[in-house]
Design a protein around this motif. Structure first.
Motif, mmCIF file in Angstrom:
data_model
loop_
_atom_site.group_PDB
_atom_site.id
_atom_site.type_symbol
_atom_site.label_atom_id
_atom_site.label_comp_id
_atom_site.label_asym_id
_atom_site.label_seq_id
_atom_site.Cartn_x
_atom_site.Cartn_y
_atom_site.Cartn_z
ATOM 1 N N ALA A 153 0.849 -1.207 0.000
ATOM 2 C CA ALA A 153 0.000 0.000 0.000
ATOM 3 C C ALA A 153 0.880 1.250 0.000
ATOM 4 O O ALA A 153 0.639 2.202 -0.750
ATOM 5 N N GLU A 154 1.919 1.243 0.828
ATOM 6 C CA GLU A 154 2.830 2.400 0.863
ATOM 7 C C GLU A 154 3.568 2.556 -0.458
ATOM 8 O O GLU A 154 3.771 3.674 -0.940
ATOM 9 N N GLN A 155 3.958 1.422 -1.043
ATOM 10 C CA GLN A 155 4.687 1.492 -2.317
ATOM 11 C C GLN A 155 3.787 2.006 -3.443
ATOM 12 O O GLN A 155 4.255 2.697 -4.350
ATOM 13 N N PHE A 172 -4.542 0.524 3.725
ATOM 14 C CA PHE A 172 -4.201 1.948 3.755
ATOM 15 C C PHE A 172 -4.649 2.610 5.061
ATOM 16 O O PHE A 172 -3.957 3.439 5.620
ATOM 17 N N PHE A 173 -5.850 2.231 5.531
ATOM 18 C CA PHE A 173 -6.469 3.004 6.612
ATOM 19 C C PHE A 173 -6.720 2.236 7.906
ATOM 20 O O PHE A 173 -7.124 2.823 8.896
ATOM 21 N N LYS A 179 0.018 3.452 11.200
ATOM 22 C CA LYS A 179 0.624 4.581 10.483
ATOM 23 C C LYS A 179 -0.460 5.362 9.724
ATOM 24 O O LYS A 179 -1.343 4.754 9.112
ATOM 25 N N ASN A 180 -0.385 6.672 9.757
ATOM 26 C CA ASN A 180 -1.317 7.513 9.005
ATOM 27 C C ASN A 180 -0.715 7.798 7.630
ATOM 28 O O ASN A 180 0.303 8.489 7.519
ATOM 29 N N LEU A 181 -1.359 7.288 6.583
ATOM 30 C CA LEU A 181 -0.802 7.453 5.238
ATOM 31 C C LEU A 181 -1.296 8.718 4.534
ATOM 32 O O LEU A 181 -0.865 9.015 3.423
#
Ligand SMILES: [Zn+2]
Length: 371
Positions: A153-155, A172-173, A179-181
């Motif tokens: 998701a981060e990538q 993501f959420f 972690k807050n993306l």
């Protein structure tokens, strides 16, 4: 030769070689074709054939002029998984089962999508699974194991994918690491919609993402609607508004899931849904005239067959009724069968023949270059 024929010849040469008084070069510069790669996850020949018997109308895939066969084994196993299968398409190498965008020695390899983005192409990914699932992830992600969906998701956020649609909100959420993306989403020019596919006044320089389920989207049978076809059309509308050539991947993810579950109605409804997205891609390509469309699968799933029902015949007992089909499954896993490749558009003929799955990567690149 009649006067009219002479006139036609002169007229044709003007079209072919341009107006000698124009400042433009006399030979047309070849424009690289757009590419739409549609992957039916788990779609073997029987899955494809099912659309002949269970659809309301003739399948769209009958419109393809070129057919090939892809050999699907991975570097680690005779029977591939979706991660190694998609990485063969995206990076051009056979790798181990579970690898996303990595070679057999676990080094990250550039994907076709990244290479094209380097050359100012646009790119998009659509799936009915989570967008961090093995097949879509193999085009933007680089992780050792496919289950690293939080990393993927981060990538995806920091990738250059311009348009994506699928499920996977929770990666993501609702993250295990909490972690807050959102700051990364904003700083990477990504506009996210978690409610619905909706046409936009597309803004230049913005990326668009649609995350419409916590995990995978619901099956068609449970109300997904026409998501796959609509998302395909929306992506094509977006790309057209931006102008540059594009590379779009569309995955019918759940043909595979119907195979794993040994549920024929599930599998066939997903196959028919995938064929509607194929129709959208072909309609666009026919109108556009410079779009290569490829349909293939990563592997077969379920050992699926369309076998004959049986009927009782006096004095002979139970016999095959060749006029009545029923589903049959040989396994709840993948199989080692070759899978179909269908192609339409510029250089489609390259996709005829029998070849290894990773050569699909080379064929796409050489079609783009016009080699
Ligand atoms: Zn599978």
């Amino acid at each position: 030769m009649t006067l009219q024929q002479i006139f036609s010849l002169v007229f044709l040469s003007l079209i072919n070689f341009g107006n000698p008084h124009s400042s433009k070069p006399s030979t047309a510069v070849r424009k690289a074709p757009n590419v739409i790669l549609l992957i039916g996850d788990g779609m073997g020949h029987s899955q494809l054939s099912s659309a002949l018997y269970y659809g309301q109308e003739e399948p769209n895939y009958l419109r393809f002029p070129v057919v090939g066969l892809s050999r699907t084994s991975s570097s680690s196993h005779k029977i591939t998984d979706s991660a190694a299968g998609a990485t063969a398409f995206s990076c051009g190498v056979k790798t181990y089962n579970g690898a996303i965008g990595m070679g057999p020695d676990s080094t990250a390899l550039p994907t076709i999508l990244e290479t094209l983005e380097d050359q100012s192409w646009q790119s998009g990914l659509i799936a009915t699974s989570s967008i961090t699932h093995a097949t879509p992830a193999s085009f933007y992600g680089h992780v050792k194991l496919r289950k690293q969906e939080f990393d993927l998701a981060e990538q995806l956020i920091t990738s250059r994918v311009d348009f994506f649609a699928g499920g996977g909100k929770r990666f993501f959420f609702r993250r295990l690491d909490e972690k807050n993306l959102m700051p990364a989403i904003e700083s990477n020019n990504l506009l996210l919609d978690t409610l619905k596919l909706s046409a936009k006044n597309w803004q230049e320089g913005k990326r668009y993402g649609y995350l419409l389920a916590e995990d995978g989207l619901p099956p068609v049978e449970e109300g997904r609607g026409d998501f796959l076809r609509e998302a395909t059309n929306l992506a094509l509308d977006y790309f057209k508004s931006q102008g540059a050539p594009f590379f779009l991947v569309v995955e019918g993810s759940q043909i595979d899931w119907g195979g794993h579950a040994n549920e024929g109605d599930y599998l066939v409804s997903e196959m028919l849904d995938f064929d509607r997205a194929i129709g959208a891609a072909l309609d666009f390509a026919e109108k556009d005239g410079n779009t290569l469309v490829i349909v293939t699968a990563d592997h077969e799933c379920g050992g699926f067959a369309l076998k004959a029902s049986t009927k009782k015949v006096p004095f002979r007992g139970e016999v095959n009724d060749y006029d009545s089909l029923r589903y049959s499954f040989g396994t709840d896993g993948h199989t080692g069968a070759m899978v179909p490749v269908l192609a339409y558009g510029p250089q489609a003929e390259k996709f005829g023949g029998i070849y290894q799955n990773n050569t699909i990567y080379e064929k796409i690149i050489s079609a783009i270059k016009g080699l």
